[in-house]
Write a protein that holds these residues in place. Structure first.
Motif, PDB file in Angstrom:
ATOM      1  N   SER A 130       0.846  -1.193   0.000  1.00  0.00           N
ATOM      2  CA  SER A 130       0.000   0.000   0.000  1.00  0.00           C
ATOM      3  C   SER A 130       0.880   1.241   0.000  1.00  0.00           C
ATOM      4  CB  SER A 130      -0.924   0.009   1.213  1.00  0.00           C
ATOM      5  OG  SER A 130      -0.166   0.085   2.395  1.00  0.00           O
ATOM      6  N   GLY A 131       2.169   1.025  -0.057  1.00  0.00           N
ATOM      7  CA  GLY A 131       3.127   2.115  -0.143  1.00  0.00           C
ATOM      8  C   GLY A 131       4.522   1.538  -0.221  1.00  0.00           C
ATOM      9  N   TYR A 132       5.421   2.222  -0.922  1.00  0.00           N
ATOM     10  CA  TYR A 132       6.796   1.724  -1.000  1.00  0.00           C
ATOM     11  C   TYR A 132       7.741   2.855  -1.393  1.00  0.00           C
ATOM     12  CZ  TYR A 132       6.195   1.675  -6.111  1.00  0.00           C
ATOM     13  OH  TYR A 132       5.976   2.035  -7.416  1.00  0.00           O
ATOM     14  N   VAL A 140       8.768   7.778  -3.536  1.00  0.00           N
ATOM     15  CA  VAL A 140       7.788   7.070  -2.714  1.00  0.00           C
ATOM     16  C   VAL A 140       6.447   7.124  -3.426  1.00  0.00           C
ATOM     17  CG1 VAL A 140       6.497   7.042  -0.539  1.00  0.00           C
ATOM     18  CG2 VAL A 140       8.949   7.516  -0.522  1.00  0.00           C
ATOM     19  N   VAL A 141       5.762   5.979  -3.456  1.00  0.00           N
ATOM     20  CA  VAL A 141       4.426   5.893  -4.044  1.00  0.00           C
ATOM     21  C   VAL A 141       3.516   5.255  -3.007  1.00  0.00           C
ATOM     22  CG1 VAL A 141       3.037   5.056  -5.981  1.00  0.00           C
ATOM     23  CG2 VAL A 141       5.461   5.603  -6.331  1.00  0.00           C
ATOM     24  N   LEU A 172       5.050  -2.842   3.549  1.00  0.00           N
ATOM     25  CA  LEU A 172       4.772  -2.027   4.718  1.00  0.00           C
ATOM     26  C   LEU A 172       3.687  -2.630   5.582  1.00  0.00           C
ATOM     27  CD1 LEU A 172       4.970   0.852   6.128  1.00  0.00           C
ATOM     28  CD2 LEU A 172       3.087   1.463   4.627  1.00  0.00           C
ATOM     29  N   THR A 173       3.815  -2.494   6.882  1.00  0.00           N
ATOM     30  CA  THR A 173       2.731  -2.810   7.796  1.00  0.00           C
ATOM     31  C   THR A 173       2.138  -1.500   8.297  1.00  0.00           C
ATOM     32  OG1 THR A 173       4.240  -2.862   9.651  1.00  0.00           O
ATOM     33  CG2 THR A 173       3.832  -4.943   8.541  1.00  0.00           C
ATOM     34  N   PHE A 181      -0.245   7.816   9.231  1.00  0.00           N
ATOM     35  CA  PHE A 181       0.993   8.340   9.800  1.00  0.00           C
ATOM     36  C   PHE A 181       2.099   7.287   9.801  1.00  0.00           C
ATOM     37  CE2 PHE A 181      -1.601  11.588  12.373  1.00  0.00           C
ATOM     38  CZ  PHE A 181      -1.435  12.541  11.393  1.00  0.00           C
ATOM     39  N   VAL A 182       1.756   6.046  10.137  1.00  0.00           N
ATOM     40  CA  VAL A 182       2.770   4.982  10.168  1.00  0.00           C
ATOM     41  C   VAL A 182       3.330   4.757   8.770  1.00  0.00           C
ATOM     42  CG1 VAL A 182       3.155   2.523  10.577  1.00  0.00           C
ATOM     43  CG2 VAL A 182       1.838   3.857  12.220  1.00  0.00           C
ATOM     44  N   LYS A 183       2.438   4.653   7.789  1.00  0.00           N
ATOM     45  CA  LYS A 183       2.870   4.424   6.412  1.00  0.00           C
ATOM     46  C   LYS A 183       3.772   5.552   5.928  1.00  0.00           C
ATOM     47  CE  LYS A 183      -0.322   3.305   3.539  1.00  0.00           C
ATOM     48  NZ  LYS A 183      -1.515   3.416   2.668  1.00  0.00           N
ATOM     49  N   ILE A 184       3.334   6.788   6.131  1.00  0.00           N
ATOM     50  CA  ILE A 184       4.100   7.937   5.660  1.00  0.00           C
ATOM     51  C   ILE A 184       5.456   7.999   6.351  1.00  0.00           C
ATOM     52  CG2 ILE A 184       4.184  10.469   5.681  1.00  0.00           C
ATOM     53  CD1 ILE A 184       1.133  10.409   5.251  1.00  0.00           C
ATOM     54  N   ALA A 185       5.469   7.814   7.670  1.00  0.00           N
ATOM     55  CA  ALA A 185       6.726   7.891   8.416  1.00  0.00           C
ATOM     56  C   ALA A 185       7.687   6.797   7.991  1.00  0.00           C
ATOM     57  CB  ALA A 185       6.445   7.812   9.915  1.00  0.00           C
ATOM     58  N   HIS A 186       7.183   5.585   7.792  1.00  0.00           N
ATOM     59  CA  HIS A 186       8.033   4.449   7.420  1.00  0.00           C
ATOM     60  C   HIS A 186       8.691   4.673   6.063  1.00  0.00           C
ATOM     61  CE1 HIS A 186       8.896  -0.007   7.639  1.00  0.00           C
ATOM     62  NE2 HIS A 186       9.119   0.229   6.358  1.00  0.00           N
ATOM     63  N   GLU A 187       7.888   5.038   5.067  1.00  0.00           N
ATOM     64  CA  GLU A 187       8.444   5.229   3.727  1.00  0.00           C
ATOM     65  C   GLU A 187       9.303   6.480   3.637  1.00  0.00           C
ATOM     66  OE1 GLU A 187       8.396   2.754   1.917  1.00  0.00           O
ATOM     67  OE2 GLU A 187       6.856   1.685   3.045  1.00  0.00           O
ATOM     68  N   LEU A 188       8.919   7.514   4.380  1.00  0.00           N
ATOM     69  CA  LEU A 188       9.754   8.720   4.412  1.00  0.00           C
ATOM     70  C   LEU A 188      11.125   8.411   4.988  1.00  0.00           C
ATOM     71  CD1 LEU A 188      10.136  11.788   4.103  1.00  0.00           C
ATOM     72  CD2 LEU A 188       9.150  12.043   6.390  1.00  0.00           C
TER      73      LEU A 188
END
Length: 330
Positions: A130-132, A140-141, A172-173, A181-188
């Motif tokens: 759902s993000g990478y 990042v997408v 991503l989890t 927020f978790v997704k954005i922070a992780h990929e960032l």
């Protein structure tokens, strides 16, 4: 006799110029972004279409298919998070470089559109994503909402991405987070690690380095001083049920396992081991990351990865005792 009317020719030329200028623009409200402009063209592939609004900040360039308010909101959020990321790692003793270019993000509002993008851009299936972050494109997408059909089953193997180098694109989890927020922070964190001197694109990293680093930052957008409770609890469960991966094997893993539960275990242990070194042996971790940064891009064997680990971090026997004490203290 004059063959041409000069005022008429000038008017026709002006209309042609205006027509050409307006032919290929991405619009939102009163703002226009030419599809071939210096800002938009490196971020958006020509085949993606023109239904995106593009916003920029000092460090980011964000394209969003839902409109200008959404792209600007995400761009502003990323800019604030960039400052937090710098502060977090500088407080741990790391010296960070400044990105040389604006960092690109593409955000989709629909999971099917996102999946189509991944299939074409990365030549792979997006069932686990759902993000990478892609080190190949340095982009990042993400997709902001995930449909029930897009959520993978427990036995769905992780997507295998081109290059087979972990950190190129990482699943991503944290998709149960309504604010992303978790997704954005992780990929960032992945993207910033490869653009501030912590990691170097093209170098083959052990999984625990790339994912462990990114997971240090997962909770920082909501609470800068909060620990990663979910990862910590899973790590303790792993020890309780004898699921910990022995360090001599764990240190050189570069691919995610096929089973989702084992994948989540590996993430938790990667978070814990990176945090263990970051909090208890920061100078050792810094030296190790610097040594990897100086490696040549490309494939490296398990033997080479283990040798580097032993040379910079130390003997597995000595580490094991401290590692167990760290887990017991969680």
């Amino acid at each position: 006799m004059r063959l041409f009317n000069r005022p008429l020719i000038a008017t026709i030329a002006l209309l042609c110029i205006l027509s050409c200028c307006n032919a290929g623009t991405i619009q939102d409200g009163g703002r226009h972004f030419p599809s071939q402009s210096p800002d938009a063209s490196p971020l958006l592939p020509n085949w993606l279409g023109s239904g995106f609004s593009v916003s920029s900040t000092d460090h980011f360039l964000v394209a969003h298919d839902a409109g200008m308010p959404q792209s600007q909101q995400l761009a502003d959020r990323l800019e604030a998070a960039f400052t937090q990321f710098q502060s977090f790692f500088q407080q741990s003793g790391f010296e960070l470089q400044s990105p040389t270019d604006r960092l690109g993000w593409i955000s989709f509002s629909d999971s099917d559109q996102f999946a189509r993008y991944v299939r074409r851009a990365e030549k792979t299936n997006a069932s686990r994503l759902s993000g990478y972050y892609s080190a190949r494109t340095n982009r990042v997408v993400i997709v902001e909402s995930v449909s029930p059909d897009h959520v993978a089953s427990e036995q769905t193997p992780p997507a295998q991405m081109p290059g087979e180098v972990l950190g190129d694109i990482a699943p991503l989890t944290g998709d149960n987070d309504p604010n992303q927020f978790v997704k954005i922070a992780h990929e960032l964190a992945h993207q910033l690690a490869f653009n501030t001197g912590l990691q170097k694109r093209g170098v083959m990293y052990p999984l625990w380095v790339s994912e462990g680093l990114a997971m240090q930052y997962e909770t920082k957008l909501t609470s800068p001083h909060r620990g990663n409770t979910d990862r910590s609890e899973r790590l303790v469960q792993m020890q309780t049920h004898n699921r910990l991966i022995p360090l001599e094997r764990f240190a050189s893993i570069t691919r995610l396992p096929a089973n989702r539960d084992r994948c989540e275990d590996l993430y938790a242990q990667a978070w814990g081991f990176f945090d263990f070194l970051l909090t208890r042996h920061p100078d050792v971790l810094k030296s190790y990351l610097e040594s990897l940064y100086n490696e040549d891009p490309g494939f490296r064997s398990v033997l080479a990865i283990n040798t580097e680990f032993s040379e910079h971090i130390g003997s597995i026997d000595n580490l094991n005792r401290q590692w167990m004490h760290y887990i017991c203290a969680q």
